[in-house]
Design an enzyme around this catalytic site. Structure first.
Site, PDB file in Angstrom:
ATOM      1  CE  LYS A 203       3.256   6.967  10.311  1.00 11.93           C
ATOM      2  NZ  LYS A 203       3.070   5.557  10.277  1.00 11.93           N
ATOM      3  CG  ASP A 204       6.940   2.662  11.421  1.00 14.80           C
ATOM      4  OD1 ASP A 204       5.932   2.240  11.979  1.00 14.80           O
ATOM      5  OD2 ASP A 204       6.930   3.101  10.247  1.00 14.80           O
TER       6      ASP A 204
ATOM      7  CB  ALA B 274      -0.974  -0.002   1.173  1.00 10.77           C
TER       8      ALA B 274
ATOM      9  CD  GLN C  25       5.352  -6.312  11.120  1.00 15.61           C
ATOM     10  OE1 GLN C  25       6.269  -6.871  10.538  1.00 15.61           O
ATOM     11  NE2 GLN C  25       5.196  -5.000  11.097  1.00 15.61           N
TER      12      GLN C  25
ATOM     13  N   GLY D 164      12.039   4.196   7.889  1.00 13.17           N
ATOM     14  CA  GLY D 164      11.490   5.534   8.093  1.00 13.17           C
ATOM     15  C   GLY D 164      11.490   5.926   9.567  1.00 13.17           C
TER      16      GLY D 164
ATOM     17  CB  VAL E  89       7.106  11.497   3.345  1.00  3.32           C
ATOM     18  CG1 VAL E  89       6.356  12.220   2.235  1.00  3.32           C
ATOM     19  CG2 VAL E  89       8.558  11.261   2.958  1.00  3.32           C
TER      20      VAL E  89
ATOM     21  N   GLY F 272       5.964   8.238   1.248  1.00  4.44           N
ATOM     22  CA  GLY F 272       6.934   7.923   2.304  1.00  4.44           C
ATOM     23  C   GLY F 272       7.817   6.745   1.901  1.00  4.44           C
ATOM     24  CG  HIS F 273       6.102   2.866   1.477  1.00  2.00           C
ATOM     25  ND1 HIS F 273       4.739   3.023   1.462  1.00  2.00           N
ATOM     26  CD2 HIS F 273       6.374   2.139   2.584  1.00  2.00           C
ATOM     27  CE1 HIS F 273       4.209   2.406   2.513  1.00  2.00           C
ATOM     28  NE2 HIS F 273       5.175   1.866   3.207  1.00  2.00           N
TER      29      HIS F 273
ATOM     30  CD  GLN G 143       9.563  -1.103  11.634  1.00  2.00           C
ATOM     31  OE1 GLN G 143       8.591  -1.819  11.785  1.00  2.00           O
ATOM     32  NE2 GLN G 143       9.743  -0.396  10.534  1.00  2.00           N
TER      33      GLN G 143
HETATM   34  P1  AMP Z   1       5.323  -0.060   6.277  1.00  2.00           P
HETATM   35  O1  AMP Z   1       4.974  -0.460   4.890  1.00  2.00           O
HETATM   36  O2  AMP Z   1       4.307   0.806   6.941  1.00  2.00           O
HETATM   37  O3  AMP Z   1       5.761  -1.235   7.127  1.00  2.00           O
HETATM   38  O4  AMP Z   1       6.607   0.878   6.158  1.00  2.00           O
HETATM   39  C1  AMP Z   1       7.747   0.466   5.462  1.00  2.00           C
HETATM   40  C2  AMP Z   1       8.837   1.463   5.723  1.00  2.00           C
HETATM   41  O5  AMP Z   1       8.410   2.748   5.273  1.00  2.00           O
HETATM   42  C3  AMP Z   1       9.156   1.609   7.219  1.00  2.00           C
HETATM   43  O6  AMP Z   1      10.561   1.740   7.388  1.00  2.00           O
HETATM   44  C4  AMP Z   1       8.426   2.870   7.593  1.00  2.00           C
HETATM   45  O7  AMP Z   1       8.993   3.552   8.697  1.00  2.00           O
HETATM   46  C5  AMP Z   1       8.564   3.686   6.316  1.00  2.00           C
HETATM   47  N1  AMP Z   1       7.526   4.706   6.257  1.00  2.00           N
HETATM   48  C6  AMP Z   1       6.191   4.530   6.452  1.00  2.00           C
HETATM   49  N2  AMP Z   1       5.543   5.711   6.381  1.00  2.00           N
HETATM   50  C7  AMP Z   1       6.492   6.660   6.156  1.00  2.00           C
HETATM   51  C8  AMP Z   1       6.466   8.069   6.010  1.00  2.00           C
HETATM   52  N3  AMP Z   1       5.333   8.763   6.079  1.00  2.00           N
HETATM   53  N4  AMP Z   1       7.637   8.718   5.780  1.00  2.00           N
HETATM   54  C9  AMP Z   1       8.796   8.018   5.714  1.00  2.00           C
HETATM   55  N5  AMP Z   1       8.900   6.683   5.845  1.00  2.00           N
HETATM   56  C10 AMP Z   1       7.764   6.014   6.071  1.00  2.00           C
END
Ligand code: AMP
Length: 280
Positions: A149-150, A32, A61, A147, A176, A36-37, A153
């Site tokens: 954001k986490d 999805a 998780q 990111g 982002v 940010g990704h 993590q």
């Molecule tokens: P996720 O798909 O949510 O597991 O995120 C995958 C990677 O994208 C993780 O390292 C997140 O921290 C990073 N990520 C998710 N949202 C953002 C964002 N808004 N800005 C920057 N990195 C992000």
């Protein structure tokens, strides 16, 4: 014969043999995809010769089965976005590929996996550490991109990589945001348009908390203020607002040279997180 007594020099030597073609950058995701990704993909693209992205919604998780069941899946769109972004490889395994046998491995990171997200999502970081370990062993990247954001993590993965000697350099990229400030998240797609507007309260709370702390107000007071703002908003349930040390997430009473504000809560049934790194 070459003889090595140090891990680093052995790895440097083996790397030269294994990867004459260049650096491999890795961006693990749960799909999805959003901007940010894509920022992580762009950073890898800039620093590495090959970029590998993974899309895998890791069941180990998720402490809440409903959250897992409702996690958005937009694979076709994700593939188009990755192609457009110049990603070289996508790894999107099935569950049987990733977990052919029931998993029994558990990780314990001490305080780091018990506090904040760990308190509200028991077992979450053990599952993260397991899947990240597997992915790093599968892809064997030179650099891996995560990111801010986490943020918790990222600290967990840093500890994992350091303590288990994974041969990878980690990068933590800035959050982002949408134009109004909401942190981009795959879970945002689950919000109704009314909830989408209400979701902004978390970022606004972080900004207000930062301003109040910088004005010299004690964190306990700031926390009470944020709590009352959130309690007065429909559909908002605050789980925590914390001031913590960026190195280990130990909780702070006052801003230091390495502090971060972290927030988590629900908008309706959707759980969101956000944070702000503070500079004095
Ligand atoms: P996720 O798909 O949510 O597991 O995120 C995958 C990677 O994208 C993780 O390292 C997140 O921290 C990073 N990520 C998710 N949202 C953002 C964002 N808004 N800005 C920057 N990195 C992000």
């Amino acid at each position: 014969m070459k003889i090595f007594k140090e891990i680093e020099s052995l790895r440097t030597y083996l790397k030269q043999i294994r990867q004459p073609a260049g650096l491999i950058g890795f961006v693990p995701t749960m799909g999805a995809l959003h901007a940010g990704h894509l920022a992580l993909i762009a950073a890898s693209h800039q620093e590495c010769n090959y970029t590998v992205c993974s899309i895998y919604v890791n069941p180990t998780q998720f402490n809440n089965p409903a959250d897992l069941a409702k996690y958005p899946n937009t694979l076709d769109q994700d593939i188009a976005m990755l192609e457009q972004a110049g990603c070289d490889v996508l790894f999107c395994p099935t569950h049987t590929e990733m977990y052919p046998h029931p998993d029994h491995i558990r990780f314990d990171f001490g305080l780091l996996d018990k506090t904040l997200e760990g308190e509200f999502r028991p077992g979450h970081f053990s599952g993260v550490a397991l899947v990240v370990s597997k992915l790093l062993n599968i892809v064997r990247p030179d650099k891996a991109y995560f990111g801010q954001k986490d943020f918790q993590q990222y600290l967990i993965v840093s500890k994992l990589v350091a303590d288990l000697n994974f041969n990878v350099q980690l990068r933590c990229m800035p959050i982002v945001r949408e134009p109004d400030g909401l942190a981009m998240s795959s879970r945002n797609t689950r919000l109704t348009s009314a909830q989408r507007k209400r979701a902004l309260v978390f970022y606004q709370s972080l900004q207000q908390a930062r301003a109040r702390l910088h004005a010299g107000v004690a964190f306990e007071v700031v926390k009470a203020e944020v709590k009352s703002i959130c309690e007065n908003q429909p559909e908002i349930k605050l789980e925590y607002l914390a001031l913590a040390d960026t190195a280990n997430l130990s909780l702070l009473k006052n801003v230091t040279t390495q502090s971060i504000l972290l927030i988590a809560g629900y908008v309706g049934e959707v759980r969101l997180i956000d944070n702000l790194i503070l500079t004095e």
